[in-house]
Design an enzyme around this catalytic site. Structure first.
Site: not given
Ligand code: C5P
Length: 431
Positions: A224-225
């Site tokens: 993810g980020n």
């Protein structure tokens, strides 16, 4: 913005009619609260007709909606013009014997009192003391003008001209509102705030992507980020506020999506491929596409249906990645080849810069590579990181739209201020 205009019982009340008109013409919502005695000078019908709002003078009208509290709470600014000696005295004493004084007591909004009275009354020790006390409490009391008064007398006590009062009102509202910017296609220039300056968005279809994508590795893990989704939400809200019909394609966000908000529909996605499908469905019909989502450039090549386990031999798992589709570039490409697609496409870039190029150069190259119409550069650095409420952006315009080389507009402010600037930049190119 929302103004309460209080009118007390002085002959200068007729000048407040013109002040009200100036406020209305500037687009403000104005609730007029005359004192009961002031109706001898200007009647309620006049205030209602010009403000377009119901007018009451007593705390006992509309008791169910607690008008004196509501008007005071909702107001961005309260202006009393004319403020008579009696009104100043009652305000100073904290009296609450009519709707206007009660509202003054119940508000936390800034208050501007504009006195008008005979010179002797203005110069009296009582009035001078009242003004001093009021000013000491943070209430702004304008200096009255000097000139002809009602009778033959002249001196200080005249109501300043409505234009002059309005100028002060506008300054105060600008201070309260803080900077908001409308875009001008010239480097480093912003024009005065004017939310109504974007009629181009009224009834338009706007698609905004927001938040980060999540690429699953196995049933419990993902790549993810750190995208918070705040900028995308601010963009959706700004576009909706300008009258657009907004479809928000929301990835993973730290904040609540604006569900149940008029003019905004929300669609949830997790992976880049889901985002690609959602944009593919929505973009062809959109007037404006804003790709604020932080899309993972890579995804795990394979998805493990069972949780990846530590092995006995102590070997570390190797995760191989493959490229995700570049949704932005693909949408622009599609528009070029098929002739359908969003009228205006806005991309985003978060850059730290590199040894060879500064963030702006990298963004300029990205704008050309992706082919979008505008590119918003977020400088990612030690003090400017994901999820913060303050942001610094540069808006780059494609050389095909801007006359000369791509102009850059820079803004530091809240994400909502950035959103307004981006929305009006894009609105300028809607056909
Ligand atoms: O290449 P980069 O990730 O910096 O580009 C950022 C812009 O491109 C953003 O507007 C983002 O929404 C979009 N993007 C995309 N598909 C990707 C990666 C980024 O649409 N796979």
């Amino acid at each position: 913005m929302r103004i309460v205009l209080g009118v007390s019982a002085g002959i200068a009340a007729y000048k407040a009619v013109h002040l009200l008109r100036l406020m209305r013409e500037a687009g403000h919502q104005v609730d007029v609260i005359p004192t009961p005695a002031s109706e001898k000078f200007v009647g309620r019908a006049t205030w209602e007709a010009i403000s377009g709002r119901p007018v009451t003078t007593s705390v006992f009208s509309g008791v169910d909606e607690v008008r004196h509290v509501r008007l005071g709470q909702e107001a961005d600014l309260i202006v009393v013009a004319p403020a008579t000696a009696d009104l100043l005295a009652r305000a100073r004493a904290g009296m609450a014997d009519d709707l206007l004084t009660t509202t003054l007591l119940a508000t936390e909004a800034p208050v501007l009192l504009v006195p008008a009275m005979h010179t002797e009354m203005w110069n009296s020790a009582a009035t001078a003391e009242n003004v001093e006390v009021l000013r000491g409490r943070g209430t702004e009391v304008m200096e009255p003008a000097t000139g002809r008064l009602t009778g033959k007398d002249t001196g200080p006590g005249r109501l300043p001209e409505p234009e002059q009062i309005f100028e002060r009102v506008s300054e105060l509202l600008a201070e309260i509102q803080g900077p908001t910017y409308a875009y001008a296609p010239r480097a480093g220039t912003f024009y005065a705030p004017d939310p109504q300056a974007q009629p181009a968005l009224l009834g338009r279809s706007v698609v905004v992507t927001a938040g980060g994508t999540r690429e699953p590795l196995d049933p419990v893990r993902y790549l993810g980020n750190r995208s918070s989704g705040k900028q995308g939400i601010a963009l959706a809200e700004s576009a909706a506020a300008a009258g657009a019909q907004v479809h928000l394609i929301a990835g993973i966000m730290d904040v609540e999506a604006p569900e149940n908000v008029a003019n905004i529909t929300v669609e949830r996605i997790e992976t880049a491929e889901q985002l690609q499908a959602a944009v593919g469905r929505r973009a062809p019909e959109a007037d404006l596409l804003i790709m604020a989502a932080a899309v993972a450039d890579f995804r795990p090549t394979s998805y493990a249906a069972q949780k990846i386990k530590k092995t006995e031999d102590g070997e570390n798992p190797v995760i191989t990645l493959e490229r995700n589709p570049d949704i932005l570039a693909e949408t622009v490409q599609h528009r070029r080849t098929e002739g359908t697609g969003p009228g205006v496409v806005v991309g985003f870039a978060a850059e730290t810069g590199s040894a060879e190029a500064d963030p702006l150069q990298l963004a300029q190259a990205k704008l050309l590579r992706k082919g979008c119409d505008l590119l918003v550069l977020n400088q990612v650095g030690e003090t400017l990181v994901f999820g913060q409420d303050e942001t610094e952006i540069h808006i780059l315009t494609s050389p095909t739209l801007a006359e000369s080389s791509a102009p850059v507009t820079t803004l530091r402010g809240t994400k909502h201020q950035a959103a307004e600037a981006i929305i009006s930049a894009a609105a300028a190119y809607l056909v």
